[in-house]
Design a protein around this motif. Structure first.
Motif, PDB file in Angstrom:
ATOM      1  N   TYR A  68       0.870  -1.174   0.000  1.00  0.00           N
ATOM      2  CA  TYR A  68       0.000   0.000   0.000  1.00  0.00           C
ATOM      3  C   TYR A  68       0.904   1.219   0.000  1.00  0.00           C
ATOM      4  O   TYR A  68       1.882   1.251   0.762  1.00  0.00           O
ATOM      5  CB  TYR A  68      -0.852  -0.004   1.266  1.00  0.00           C
ATOM      6  N   HIS A  86      -8.214   0.072   7.845  1.00  0.00           N
ATOM      7  CA  HIS A  86      -9.235  -0.153   8.869  1.00  0.00           C
ATOM      8  C   HIS A  86     -10.600  -0.340   8.232  1.00  0.00           C
ATOM      9  O   HIS A  86     -10.821   0.077   7.117  1.00  0.00           O
ATOM     10  CB  HIS A  86      -9.312   1.038   9.821  1.00  0.00           C
ATOM     11  N   ARG A  90     -14.565  -1.599  13.491  1.00  0.00           N
ATOM     12  CA  ARG A  90     -13.904  -1.043  14.682  1.00  0.00           C
ATOM     13  C   ARG A  90     -14.845  -0.326  15.628  1.00  0.00           C
ATOM     14  O   ARG A  90     -14.660  -0.323  16.832  1.00  0.00           O
ATOM     15  CB  ARG A  90     -12.925   0.010  14.162  1.00  0.00           C
TER      16      ARG A  90
ATOM     17  N   GLY B 174      -5.103  -0.286  16.051  1.00  0.00           N
ATOM     18  CA  GLY B 174      -5.384   0.588  14.921  1.00  0.00           C
ATOM     19  C   GLY B 174      -4.140   1.163  14.277  1.00  0.00           C
ATOM     20  O   GLY B 174      -4.207   2.174  13.571  1.00  0.00           O
ATOM     21  N   ALA B 175      -2.981   0.531  14.509  1.00  0.00           N
ATOM     22  CA  ALA B 175      -1.762   0.990  13.846  1.00  0.00           C
ATOM     23  C   ALA B 175      -1.835   0.606  12.370  1.00  0.00           C
ATOM     24  O   ALA B 175      -2.558  -0.303  11.987  1.00  0.00           O
ATOM     25  CB  ALA B 175      -0.538   0.351  14.498  1.00  0.00           C
ATOM     26  N   VAL B 176      -1.072   1.318  11.553  1.00  0.00           N
ATOM     27  CA  VAL B 176      -1.016   1.002  10.129  1.00  0.00           C
ATOM     28  C   VAL B 176       0.198   0.103   9.918  1.00  0.00           C
ATOM     29  O   VAL B 176       1.301   0.419  10.372  1.00  0.00           O
ATOM     30  CB  VAL B 176      -0.889   2.290   9.287  1.00  0.00           C
ATOM     31  N   ALA B 181       2.572  -0.629   4.328  1.00  0.00           N
ATOM     32  CA  ALA B 181       2.433   0.779   3.950  1.00  0.00           C
ATOM     33  C   ALA B 181       3.768   1.488   3.743  1.00  0.00           C
ATOM     34  O   ALA B 181       3.816   2.535   3.108  1.00  0.00           O
ATOM     35  CB  ALA B 181       1.604   1.530   4.993  1.00  0.00           C
TER      36      ALA B 181
END
Ligand code: SF4
Ligand code: SF4
Ligand code: SF4
Ligand code: SF4
Lengths: 382, 258
Positions: A68, A86, A90, B174-176, B181
């Motif tokens: 990505y 995400h 959530r 919720g980390a990328v 990336a």
């Protein structure tokens, strides 16, 4: 610019870019916290946002299996990107949530059920495949005999602003799964972003009475034939850009009769059993529960946390894990998503969003796996 | 409520003291712990020493000398529950890098009078010497997990300490993903969760502080690192960190040396 007094359901309006923030104001005015796309940590993520300033204006992404990249775009589009790391689950099924607390009392204990009210939330920028994923989770959590209160309380107060896709990403295959790139329902409001000859506007569709109330506070004018066609053309562009395809004919039968296909071992040799695919997937719903106590043993609480069929403990019965081999774990995931889901919920468990492909650190591609299984489909019936 | 408080002992072998300090670092909870257990032997915290046997022994550090290889047996005999804490105690620690070389050569370079040094050829985890009831991973251990462990033992329940990948914690917070990336090499997919995925949340790949997760597919991860541009030498270095001598990491670093 006028405010449409009582816009009927299914009506279409034009909202100019310069008036876009009116949408934030109308939502905030109704007590909604807005969750939407924003740039953070080299990606476009969903987070609580305050105004159009937080939107990923002028940003896009490039996606491939296991890759990505956040990229600037040549224009000022607000929604010119595809789905990110995400998903909205959530907020509807949080990664960790307390179920109840208890306190020792005499010889037993007294349970205090959770009373905390979830925040009132509006999702801004829900893509068509994501709307379908939410519908699927509605079935999972509220469709059967047992209604999940945690999910339901969040879902009931949810306001959805959808965004129709004007471009598709490298790992998207919603056309194959018939989930996008345009949605005809399931939203309170829907937007299609249009940039043409220097003009930047949104076609606004009203989906529900609640949506109509919010639209009534936003500056917009009735959409003409030209603007409707322009919006439609954007969606057609997305159709032409689908990065992936999946042949969905008899998926259920395909996986049920190929439980012993040689491909399983090959893929298991690459699979890291890391669980990223299930955590990123907008429809995967599995959780586990944990009981904790304080040091004195006077208080206890039970929490529910995300879990995955890629973990050994997930299938632990007394004496060991039922699915211990990497092969059986990988097979469980894909067979559940593409086959068993039909028996369980009457629908596919995959909406073609491509997250499990992009966010797999080993670059395993669900569409590629389906092709490989089809190729050596042993028990094919003629 | 138990009338007699369980006796806690904290033992040190070859280590940096960081894991013991994690216990002292539990500022908010330390008083509650001290109230719930009798701290019977913990030289880092108190000079008071109570005789064994001990209900819970926390053992930090690896076995590197003949003397320590004896001492750990005496501790085992005096302990009801014995938990090894930290990368040194559970895998041999950073000092296990010596296991890949000839230790005599180091000794002759480092010490003026090598004759005084009585050291073993290898730095080994506690479980190589005695039966261990639980291994608490990490370099250093997580204080949340340490408290959970003490808490679970006190209350006679199973500790909530999983063996999933760091990726699970990474996604939960919720980390990328930095591998996907940013193309940054990360050991998260083969490492046991426990830290809450701190490094990925700060844009770094995981260093593997908590050692191999269950069923770690190190070979496949190595290959992916290769695609990201990390050569074999780099992969050897990555797997030779704090948990270099943990089985899965050791085999992977050796495979990359060939
Ligand atoms: S299985 Fe993969 S492509 Fe399908 S919905 Fe889940 S994450 Fe998206
Ligand atoms: S694929 Fe695995 S994690 Fe996802 S819903 Fe099915 S069993 Fe649960
Ligand atoms: S398929 Fe990919 S993301 Fe899923 S567990 Fe395997 S390596 Fe991880
Ligand atoms: S950053 Fe590392 S730990 Fe996090 S999901 Fe990616 S590979 Fe796993």
């Amino acid at each position: 610019m006028t405010h449409p007094k009582r816009p009927p359901i299914d009506s279409r309006w034009v909202l100019e870019r310069k008036d876009f923030n009116g949408l934030f104001e109308a939502l905030a005015g109704r007590g909604y916290a807005v969750i939407g796309p924003t740039v953070r940590d080299a990606a476009i993520v969903y987070e609580e946002i305050q105004s159009d300033q937080d939107l990923p204006e002028g940003w896009t992404d490039e996606q491939e299996a296991g890759r990505y990249r956040l990229k600037p775009r040549p224009d000022r589009k607000l929604f010119g990107y595809n789905v990110g790391p995400h998903s909205w689950k959530r907020w509807l099924n949080p990664p960790s949530v307390r179920l109840w607390r208890a306190r020792r009392e005499g010889g037993g204990f007294a349970v205090a059920p959770e009373t905390e009210r979830p925040p009132r939330v509006a999702f801004l920028g829900v893509r068509p495949c994501e709307l379908r994923a939410i519908e699927i989770q509605d079935k999972v959590f509220m469709g059967g005999g047992y209604k999940d209160d945690i999910y339901k309380s969040r879902r009931d107060s949810l306001f959805i602003v959808a965004v129709q896709c004007g471009q598709a990403g490298g790992t998207c295959f919603c056309v194959s799964m018939k989930t996008g790139p345009k949605s005809n329902g399931g939203f309170d409001l829907a937007l299609t972003e249009v940039l043409e000859s220097g003009r930047h506007y949104f076609l606004l569709e009203v989906g529900t009475a609640r949506g109509a109330e919010v639209a009534g506070e936003v500056a917009c004018v009735p959409a003409g034939k030209h603007q409707r066609q322009a919006a439609e053309a954007r969606v057609m562009e997305a159709v032409s850009q689908m990065g992936r395809t999946m042949d969905t004919s008899d998926l259920r039968g395909l996986f049920y009769r190929n439980a012993e296909h040689p491909r399983w071992e090959e893929t298991a040799a690459r699979c890291l059993l890391c669980a990223n695919c299930t955590m990123a997937c907008p429809t995967c719903f599995c959780t586990t529960v944990e009981d904790t106590t304080d040091l004195t043993g006077e208080r206890a609480e039970r929490r529910r946390t995300w879990d995955s069929c890629f973990s050994a403990d997930f299938s632990y019965l007394h004496g060991g894990s039922v699915r211990f081999s990497p092969k059986s774990r990988y097979r469980q995931w894909i067979t559940h998503k593409l086959a068993a889901w039909f028996d369980q919920f009457g629908t596919s468990g995959c909406v073609g969003c491509g997250r499990c492909i992009t966010w797999c650190p080993a670059a395993i591609d669900i569409t590629e796996e389906v092709r490989a299984i089809r190729k050596g489909d042993s028990g094919k019936k003629e | 409520m138990p009338k007699k408080r369980p006796k806690l002992a904290v033992w040190k072998f070859a280590s940096c003291d960081g894991c013991q300090l994690s216990l002292l670092d539990c500022e908010d909870e330390l008083l509650a712990v001290a109230g719930a257990v009798e701290i019977a032997y913990f030289p880092e915290a108190s000079r008071a020493v109570a005789k064994g046997p001990y209900d819970l022994s926390l053992v930090e550090g690896s076995i590197t000398t003949p003397h320590d290889a004896e001492r750990i047996h005496r501790i085992r005999r005096q302990s009801k529950f014995l938990v090894s804490i930290g990368a040194c105690a559970t895998s041999g620690g950073i000092q296990a890098l010596r296991n890949f070389k000839n230790v005599k050569e180091f000794v002759s370079i480092v010490y003026a009078s090598p004759g005084y040094i009585h050291t073993l050829n290898k730095s080994t985890p506690i479980a190589d010497h005695i039966a261990v009831d639980f291994e608490l991973r990490g370099c250093p251990v997580s204080k949340v997990q340490l408290l959970e462990l003490v808490n679970a033992l006190l209350n006679g329940r199973k500790p909530n300490i999983g063996n999933q990948s760091v990726c699970v914690g990474c996604k939960a917070r919720g980390a990328v993903c930095v591998m996907v990336a940013r193309g940054a090499p990360c050991l998260g997919p083969v490492t046991q969760e426990g830290c809450g995925a701190i490094c990925p949340a700060y844009d770094r790949g995981c260093y593997g502080c908590f050692g191999p997760k269950e069923s770690p597919n190190t070979g496949s991860l190595s290959e992916r690192w290769g695609v990201l541009g990390v050569d074999k030498k780099g992969r050897v270095r990555a797997f030779r960190g704090f948990n270099a001598y943990a089985d899965a990491f050791r085999r992977e670093s050796e495979a990359n040396e060939r």
